[in-house]
Design a protein around this motif. Sequence first.
Motif, PDB file in Angstrom:
ATOM      1  N   ASN A  66       0.890  -1.138  -0.182  1.00  0.00           N
ATOM      2  CA  ASN A  66      -0.054  -0.093   0.221  1.00  0.00           C
ATOM      3  C   ASN A  66       0.788   1.254  -0.008  1.00  0.00           C
ATOM      4  OD1 ASN A  66      -1.568   2.272   0.542  1.00  0.00           O
ATOM      5  ND2 ASN A  66      -3.024   0.975   2.094  1.00  0.00           N
ATOM      6  N   GLU A  68       0.433   4.209  -0.811  1.00  0.00           N
ATOM      7  CA  GLU A  68      -0.137   5.611  -0.163  1.00  0.00           C
ATOM      8  C   GLU A  68       0.171   5.612   1.534  1.00  0.00           C
ATOM      9  OE1 GLU A  68      -4.154   7.979  -0.798  1.00  0.00           O
ATOM     10  OE2 GLU A  68      -3.557   6.397  -2.198  1.00  0.00           O
ATOM     11  N   ASN A  69      -0.133   4.241   1.911  1.00  0.00           N
ATOM     12  CA  ASN A  69      -0.029   4.196   3.297  1.00  0.00           C
ATOM     13  C   ASN A  69       1.289   3.944   3.872  1.00  0.00           C
ATOM     14  OD1 ASN A  69      -1.392   4.142   5.902  1.00  0.00           O
ATOM     15  ND2 ASN A  69      -0.926   1.915   5.972  1.00  0.00           N
ATOM     16  N   LEU A  70       2.390   3.863   2.934  1.00  0.00           N
ATOM     17  CA  LEU A  70       3.744   3.524   3.174  1.00  0.00           C
ATOM     18  C   LEU A  70       3.679   2.160   4.032  1.00  0.00           C
ATOM     19  CD1 LEU A  70       5.590   6.794   4.062  1.00  0.00           C
ATOM     20  CD2 LEU A  70       5.632   5.424   1.789  1.00  0.00           C
ATOM     21  N   GLN A 147      -2.558  -1.803  10.635  1.00  0.00           N
ATOM     22  CA  GLN A 147      -1.898  -1.279   9.652  1.00  0.00           C
ATOM     23  C   GLN A 147      -1.718   0.344   9.862  1.00  0.00           C
ATOM     24  OE1 GLN A 147      -4.499  -1.694   6.194  1.00  0.00           O
ATOM     25  NE2 GLN A 147      -5.891  -2.628   7.648  1.00  0.00           N
ATOM     26  N   THR A 148      -1.967   0.959  10.809  1.00  0.00           N
ATOM     27  CA  THR A 148      -1.931   2.480  11.102  1.00  0.00           C
ATOM     28  C   THR A 148      -0.612   2.792  11.723  1.00  0.00           C
ATOM     29  OG1 THR A 148      -2.977   2.441  12.987  1.00  0.00           O
ATOM     30  CG2 THR A 148      -4.365   2.803  11.220  1.00  0.00           C
ATOM     31  N   ARG A 177       5.943  -1.180   8.231  1.00  0.00           N
ATOM     32  CA  ARG A 177       6.039   0.283   7.757  1.00  0.00           C
ATOM     33  C   ARG A 177       6.958   0.442   6.940  1.00  0.00           C
ATOM     34  NH1 ARG A 177       8.047   4.293  12.329  1.00  0.00           N
ATOM     35  NH2 ARG A 177       7.887   6.547  11.351  1.00  0.00           N
TER      36      ARG A 177
END
Lengths: 400, 462
Positions: A66, A68-70, A147-148, A177
Amino acid sequence: MAAAPASPVAYPAHSAAVAQLVRQAGADGRAVVPRGSGSRQLWWPAPAVEHLILDLSGLRGRPEINAENLSARVPAGLSLIDLQAALAERGLWWPVEHLDAPAASVSGIISAGAANPGLGRYGRIRDWVLGLETVRAGGEVLPLGGQTMKNVAGYDLTRLWVGARGTLGVITAATLRLLPLPSVRAGLALCCADAAACARAASALLALPEPPDVVEWVGGGPDAPTAAAQLLVRCDGSAAATSARLDRAVAALKAAGCPWHETDPGRLAAHWQARADLHRRLTAGSARWLRLCLAVPAHAGPGLSERLPAYLGGHGWALAGHVTAGVYTLWLPDGLAGHAVAALQGLRQEVAQQGGLLWVEGSPQPLPPEFGARPPRPQDALEAALRQELAPPPGFNPHL
Amino acid sequence: MSSALVEDLQGLLGERRVFADRPSLRAYAYDATGEKHMPLAVAFPASTAEVAGAVALAAFHDVPVVARGAGTNLSGGTVPSAGGLVISLQRLNRILAIDSGGRRAVVEPGVTNLRLQEALAPHGFFYAPDPSSMKVSTLGGNIGENAGGPRCLKYGVTVGHVLALQVVLADGSVVEIGSGLAADPGYDLTALVCGSEGTLAIVTQATVRITPLPRAARTLLVIFADLAASSRAVSAVVAAGIIPACLELLDRHNLGVLRASGFTAYPDSAAAALIIEVDGDEAAVAADAERIVGICRAHGAQKVRLAADPAERAELWAGRRAAYGAQARFSPYLWVQDVTVPRDRLTDMLQAVHAIAEQHGVRIYAAAHAGDGNLHPVIPYDPRDPEETARVAAADRAILAACVEMGGSITGEHGVGLDKLPGMPLQFSAAQLACMHTVRRVFDPVGRLNPGKLLPAAKGGF
C-alpha cells in the motif's frame, strides 16, 4: 556410528495449516520450533528429537504493498532480499538490512529482532512493524497491531513479539512500515593502520551533530579475514543532502588525522561484500564457533573495540559493529576453545561497567555453565512469567 | 480503611504531602475529559522509594492506585473511577542527565515535555514527541499514553524514543526494564509499559532518546477550496517520497472558528488548510519545500504561503495550535475523538465524519495529523441537554465503527482510558482482549493499578 535421529519437520503453506500443526503439537506434548529461511538453524545445538520443526518457507507470495500508506503485508516466508526487490519497484524500502543473511525470511528477522547497520539512524526493527499475524499455543490465530502509523488501543503486543525469538508463538505474516527509497546512497571506506586510528575516526564521526546513517566497523585479531580495522560509511537521502553530509564526515575524519579514504563505487561494493561474507567465512565447516553481541552506549564503542585485544589476545576473532548504535558482533571461530572463559567474563564485566550488555547470539556447542548465554537482568522474572502465561509448555523454541 | 491508609501515608511522606480533605481531593477527581470520581487520598512522593512505599501501603490496605502527571489526559485515563489512592508524580521532576554523546537523557516522570525541550536546546538536541499539551503535560504521562504529536509523522511516537524505564509494580517492588541501549536480548518490556496507561506499572524514571536539532526547517500554509483535494495532496506528498516533519489538516469548521477568533490567514472560501513543515539539511529542505508547493498547486491549492522567517513560521503554526481553544470559546464542552486510519483512507474517513455529523444533527470540527491518518473529530455539545448528548454519543459510536471498518484504530495517541472502553470490542476480538488481560495479570495479578481503564472488564476479572 548411526546418525542421531532428527526432529520431524512440517512444511505448512498457509496460516490455517500452521494453526492446525501447532494445535496438534500441543496435544502431542511437542514443543514447536519455527524456522524461516533456516539462516540461524545451525546457531544453536539441534532441537530435541521430540520437537516439531515448523518450516515457514512455504508461506510465500508477493507482498501486498500500500504505497499511499507506506505499508506492506508480507507472508512469513518471504525473504528480505525478495521483499526489498518488490518494494524497490515501487520506489519504497523497509529500512532493515541483514548483512549476514540477506536471504533470511522477514519473519525470522522480526523474531530475532536482528540488529541492523542503520540502527542508529532508523531505530529498531520493532518501530518498522505495524502488525503481525501470529499463531499462539493451542493453535489460535491471533492478529496483533494493525496497519496504521499510530495505534495506542490496548497493549502493544506487536513490539512484545518482535525480538521474542519465536518463544511466544509463530509469526505467519507481518504488516511493515515503509519509507520512500532514498534516491542516493553515497559512502566511503576508511582502511586504518590499526584499531586506535579506527577508533579516533569513529569517535570523530559520532561527534558530528548528524552522523552518517551507517558507520560499520570491521576489524579483527591476527587470524581474522579482515583488515586490521576499517570503517564503512554511508549516507542515505537526496543527492544534495548526502553530498553535504559526506562532506562534513570527510572534514571530521581529516580533523581526526584520517585524511585518506576510498569512494570508488566498485571498491566500496567489494568492501561491503567482504563484510557481508564475514559470518559465513568465520563459521564455515566448524561446529565450535561462538557469536556474541556486544551493545554499549554508542560513544563507548570505539574505545572498547580498541581494547578488545587485551581480552582476546592473539587468538582468532573478528568484530563488526554498527558504530552509530553501539551494537557490535564478535565472532570467535574456535569458540571458547581458544579463549579462556575468564577472559570473556572479564570482557562482559567491562561492557557492563560501560553500561552495556554482552550476550551469546549463537553457539552450536552447549555453553559452559560458568558463561551463561546472557547476563541476568532485573526484568528476567517478568519475562519468564509472560512466557509461562502466553506460551505455556510445551511451547515454542524451548532451547532459547 | 481510608483513614488508616491516610495515616500510614502521612507516616511515610509527612502530613503536607498527603491530601485527604474533600476540597483538595476534588482537584484530583478529573482530567481533561471532565468526568469526575473522588479519590480516597492523594499522595505526593518525591522519590522512587517513596512511590514504592506508597504503592506498598495501598496494596496492604487493598486500595486501587492511579498514577497522575499533569492531568491533561483526553480519555479519562487519570480519573480515579474506582476511588482509591491518586499518586501525583509531579514532585519527581528532575532531569537527571543529558548525555549528548550517548544521545539520551534520563528524566523523572514529573518533568514536563517543554522543560525537557528547553533543557536540550542549548545542547543542540530535542526530544521528538510533541503532544499538543507539551507545555504542561509530563513525560510520565506522555509515556503512559504513548503520546504522539505533529512531529511524529517523521520521528515516530513516544515508544520509539524510550530506551529504558525504572518502574514500580503493583506490589511496591522496583524493577529496571529495558537497557537504554540500541539492542538488548529478551522481551521488549519497555514498549509494553509505554502506552499501558499506568495499568502495568508506575514509571519513576525514564531514559529517552534525544535527537539533534535539524539544521533547517521550512513551513508552508496551503489553502484548498475542496477538502478531498487537500487530503489527496497529503497522499501525493508522501507518494512523492517526501516525509515532512509535520503534515496537519484543518477543516472548514475549524477555519471558521479560527477566523472568528481573529486568525486572518484563512479566506471564507477555504474548505481546508494544510500546515506542512519539512526539516533536515538546508539543501534538501529547500528542494522538498519547492516540490511540495508544486504538488499542492497540481492538486488545486487556492493559496500557498511559505514562511520567510521564524516569526512567520510561528504565525502559520499559531492557528493550528489555537484550534482546540477556538472551539472551546464557542462551546465549553467538547467531545474529542482520536481515530486513526491507513493514510489512503483519510479522504474516506473525513467524508464519513461529515456524513455522520449530518445524519446525527451535530457539528463536527475535524483536525488531523493528516500524514499519520490520525483524525481528531471534535463535537461541541451541552451535557445538560440529554437529547443532544445522546445524539453526540451515537455519532461517536458511528465514527469509531467507520474507523474500524476502514482498518483503523479507535485511538492513535490519546489512549483508551474510560472514554474509549466501549470501542475496544469493535477493534479487538475476544481472544485478543483475553491475551491483553493475561499480560495485565502477569504485571498486576489483582488489578490494583488504574483499574477499569484500557481493557473492558474480563469475565470474573477487573
